[in-house]
Write an enzyme that holds these catalytic residues in place. Structure first.
Site, PDB file in Angstrom:
ATOM      1  N   ASN A 163     -17.374  84.009  20.968  1.00 37.09           N
ATOM      2  CA  ASN A 163     -15.971  83.799  21.292  1.00 37.09           C
ATOM      3  C   ASN A 163     -15.555  84.877  22.272  1.00 37.09           C
ATOM      4  O   ASN A 163     -15.211  85.994  21.895  1.00 37.09           O
ATOM      5  CB  ASN A 163     -15.126  83.862  20.021  1.00 37.09           C
ATOM      6  CG  ASN A 163     -15.449  82.716  19.092  1.00 37.09           C
ATOM      7  OD1 ASN A 163     -15.062  81.574  19.348  1.00 37.09           O
ATOM      8  ND2 ASN A 163     -16.226  83.006  18.043  1.00 37.09           N
ATOM      9  N   GLU A 164     -15.596  84.514  23.537  1.00 39.47           N
ATOM     10  CA  GLU A 164     -15.347  85.478  24.609  1.00 39.47           C
ATOM     11  C   GLU A 164     -13.839  85.672  24.799  1.00 39.47           C
ATOM     12  O   GLU A 164     -13.038  84.904  24.243  1.00 39.47           O
ATOM     13  CB  GLU A 164     -15.981  84.961  25.908  1.00 39.47           C
ATOM     14  CG  GLU A 164     -17.494  84.790  25.844  1.00 39.47           C
ATOM     15  CD  GLU A 164     -18.265  86.116  25.819  1.00 39.47           C
ATOM     16  OE1 GLU A 164     -17.655  87.177  25.602  1.00 39.47           O
ATOM     17  OE2 GLU A 164     -19.493  86.088  26.006  1.00 39.47           O
ATOM     18  N   PRO A 165     -13.443  86.688  25.591  1.00 43.92           N
ATOM     19  CA  PRO A 165     -12.016  86.905  25.848  1.00 43.92           C
ATOM     20  C   PRO A 165     -11.323  85.597  26.227  1.00 43.92           C
ATOM     21  O   PRO A 165     -11.857  84.812  27.011  1.00 43.92           O
ATOM     22  CB  PRO A 165     -12.028  87.886  27.023  1.00 43.92           C
ATOM     23  CG  PRO A 165     -13.282  88.666  26.815  1.00 43.92           C
ATOM     24  CD  PRO A 165     -14.277  87.686  26.259  1.00 43.92           C
TER      25      PRO A 165
END
Ligand code: F6R
Length: 637
Positions: A163-165
């Site tokens: 879950n990236e920025p």
């Protein structure tokens, strides 16, 4: 779950429960013990345990301990159901970088978990089937009763899972695009960034937050910054791990290095009472000076009082006395004589004058760490006629591009009259063409790459004034896996270090203390030295031996930790740069850049210039650049 943690840290600044262990191993054992206790308790009442698992370097020691508990203590995983956080997409399960393969190698192949209880996102799906698959994955977690425990690492982007920025709090299992920084960090495992997939399937933030208990673990200096922002910062989707602050049963488990930027470690006097000693006073005063933008000698009682350090001036003051004391300590770290200055009073010098000349043993984990991190000091030592030995611990063959090896093979083929050597280029080319993207090199290729790095290291040594007879290539076997995943240290590795130390019986040892290199090689190399020194601790030469730790590429020492500062002139910095250039295979595009978007010489320049600037700001002499070292006591090993 039974909580085995005795106390949780200061929570004035920290927004999530955080516990700091001395090192990653201690921490991993405790996390593994908690999981094992839960499994055991559930087994006894005939209930399942549902675990959410992570991959990457962080949880490896937890898995190792769980395997040990299975083998030695009979811990059974028959009633354990697992769900892994993520998998690259696309990805075949048998590929080297697949998380299916990772989990099998580290855990599942060694325990009695029924295969049908294992769930890892499937990287082989057709694109049009991914969405339904993800919904089904979520349904299966629900059906199993939800996750009892979720293990997490954290990426330097602040991702959990992938879950990236920008990932929102309610996200569920889905296909995502990887952040550039994440892809750079994965480059080592994929033999270069271009090979890293752009997408992955990951559990969502919302999926993770539904877990009953969450452990987020982080080790090493490279994680210190993102840990600080996650633990002490505001909740934001730009750092998805901050959503964990809202989960009521999350524990951050850190080693000292990953915790080093937290307020309670960085500036403990802002958190609570501090036991002031020389070291903590030096740390506090240098911080105060930099914070106030004033040289140490100009700090006032008011500056101390307004920054939570009134105790220092009350007990050791007035301010001027403390200032002078710290100023002198800092001044005494500076020396142009890293091997000691013969015929000089050495009572206030970091290194003793005698014996002169000294026997010096420099350990370099990869073949270029020596010149990158302490090239200036190395040249000084040679110039001052010390007997300088350099030991290259690993071959470093993993970070040479295929085309570089082909270039050398081509060169040899053109010059040789021997038919086998003439064919060297074509047979190497064949093996490159046969290799799958991201696959392992042939033996021949690996040995050519090893040799390339050796001739480069020799060239850099010669340029620095070290004779060939004092260059030692240890090629420690733990490194020789042909891939980023390394083996454990074995007796063979220790023996190589032991024999060399025994042979040289050095008066000074230099070793890499930057433990956060992304594939862990520096940490393993230091472990091998540390444990070997421990063995020798009672020998008379060892009692007289000073160990100096350098840092270079990944992170520098905090100036208050520096015990020896070796200033370089602009000319010396340039010369050091040329020594780094001898490592031509690492130029332009280091193959394992990790966080490195710049070349090594640039980082080396920047770091040493920065250290010199900090000394200058503290009110000490203004140098062009400084290489810093901290002193390690063999008795600590
Ligand atoms: C792995 C995962 C990632 C890693 C993170 C840290 O399954 O989901 O979030 O936990 O990238 O990786 P390491 O542990 O290699 O530093």
């Amino acid at each position: 779950m039974e909580n085995t943690f005795d106390h949780l840290g200061q929570k004035i600044f920290e927004k999530v429960d955080t516990i700091i262990f001395h090192d990653a191993l201690d921490a991993s054992l405790v996390v593994a013990a908690d999981i094992a206790n839960l499994i055991h308790a559930r087994n006894q009442i005939g209930q399942n345990t549902v675990l959410g698992l992570a991959t990457g370097s962080t949880p490896v020691r937890v898995y190792r301990e769980l395997v040990r508990l299975h083998k030695e203590d009979g811990l059974s995983f028959k009633r354990v159901i697992t769900f892994n956080l993520d998998e690259y997409y696309p990805m075949q399960p048998e590929e080297l970088q697949s998380y299916v393969r990772f989990m099998n190698e580290y855990l599942f192949d060694h325990i009695d978990i029924p295969p049908e209880n294992v769930h890892i996102p499937d990287g082989t799906l057709k694109r049009e089937n991914v969405q339904d698959y993800c919904a089904e994955f979520e349904r299966k977690i629900e059906e199993a009763g939800g996750l009892d425990v979720q293990l997490l690492g954290i990426g330097r982007t602040g991702h959990v899972g992938f879950n990236e920025p920008g990932s929102l709090k309610k996200t569920r299992t889905r296909l995502v695009t990887l952040d550039e920084l994440t892809r750079a960090d994965a480059a080592a495992a994929f033999f270069g960034e271009e090979q890293v997939p752009r997408r992955a399937i990951t559990m969502g933030v919302g999926t993770i937050l539904k877990s009953k208990k969450i452990y987020l673990m982080a080790w090493g200096e490279a994680k210190a910054d993102i840990i600080k922002r996650t633990v002490e910062g505001e909740i934001t989707d730009q750092i998805p791990a901050t959503f964990l602050q809202e989960h009521e049963n999350t524990l951050f488990v850190l080693d000292e290095a990953a915790a080093s930027e937290l307020t309670r470690r960085k500036t403990p006097w802002l958190v609570g009472p501090v036991k002031w000693d020389d070291k903590s006073i030096r740390k506090a005063v240098t911080w105060l000076s930099l914070q106030m933008g004033k040289p140490v000698l100009k700090l006032t009682d008011k500056d101390y009082n307004h920054n939570g350090m009134s105790d220092i001036v009350t007990d050791h003051g007035p301010a001027y006395n403390v200032n002078i004391r710290v100023f002198n300590q800092l001044q005494h770290t500076i020396t142009g004589w890293p091997g000691g200055k013969p015929n000089a009073d050495d009572s206030n010098r970091p290194e003793r004058a005698l014996p002169y000349p000294k026997k010096v043993l420099i350990f370099s984990p990869h073949p270029d760490d020596d010149v990158i991190s302490m090239g200036g000091t190395m040249m000084r030592l040679a110039e001052h006629n010390h007997e300088v030995h350099v030991a290259y611990q690993t071959s470093g063959n993993l970070s040479v591009y295929d085309d570089e090896a082909l270039r050398y093979a081509d060169f040899v083929s053109q010059y040789s009259s021997h038919p086998d050597e003439k064919k060297l280029y074509s047979s190497l080319l064949n093996s490159v063409n046969r290799k799958e993207p991201g696959g392992i090199d042939s033996e021949l290729m690996l040995s050519i790459k090893t040799n390339i790095r050796q001739v480069e290291a020799k060239a850099a040594c010669r340029y620095s004034g070290i004779p060939d007879s004092n260059i030692h290539f240890l090629n420690m076997p733990f490194y020789e896996t042909g891939r980023a995943k390394k083996d454990d240290l074995t007796d063979k590795d220790y023996k190589l270090i032991e024999e060399l130390i025994q042979k040289v019986q050095p008066h000074q040892i230099y070793a890499a203390g930057d433990l956060s290199d992304p594939h862990g090689t520096h940490r393993i190399c230091w472990d091998a030295i540390r444990k070997t020194l421990h063995k020798f601790q009672n020998e008379s030469w060892a009692k007289e031996c000073n160990v100096w730790l350098y840092r270079g590429v990944w992170q520098d020492w905090d100036v208050s930790d520096i015990d020896m500062a070796v200033p370089l002139s602009p000319g010396e910095r340039l010369k050091k740069r040329r020594a780094i250039f001898k490592h031509a295979s690492q130029k332009d595009q280091p193959k394992y850049p990790g966080s490195m978007s710049r070349e090594f010489w640039m980082i080396a320049d920047e770091r040493t210039i920065q250290t010199a600037k900090t000394y200058d700001k503290l009110g000490l002499a203004e140098y062009d650049s400084i290489e810093g070292f901290t002193k390690w006591k063999i008795s600590n090993s």
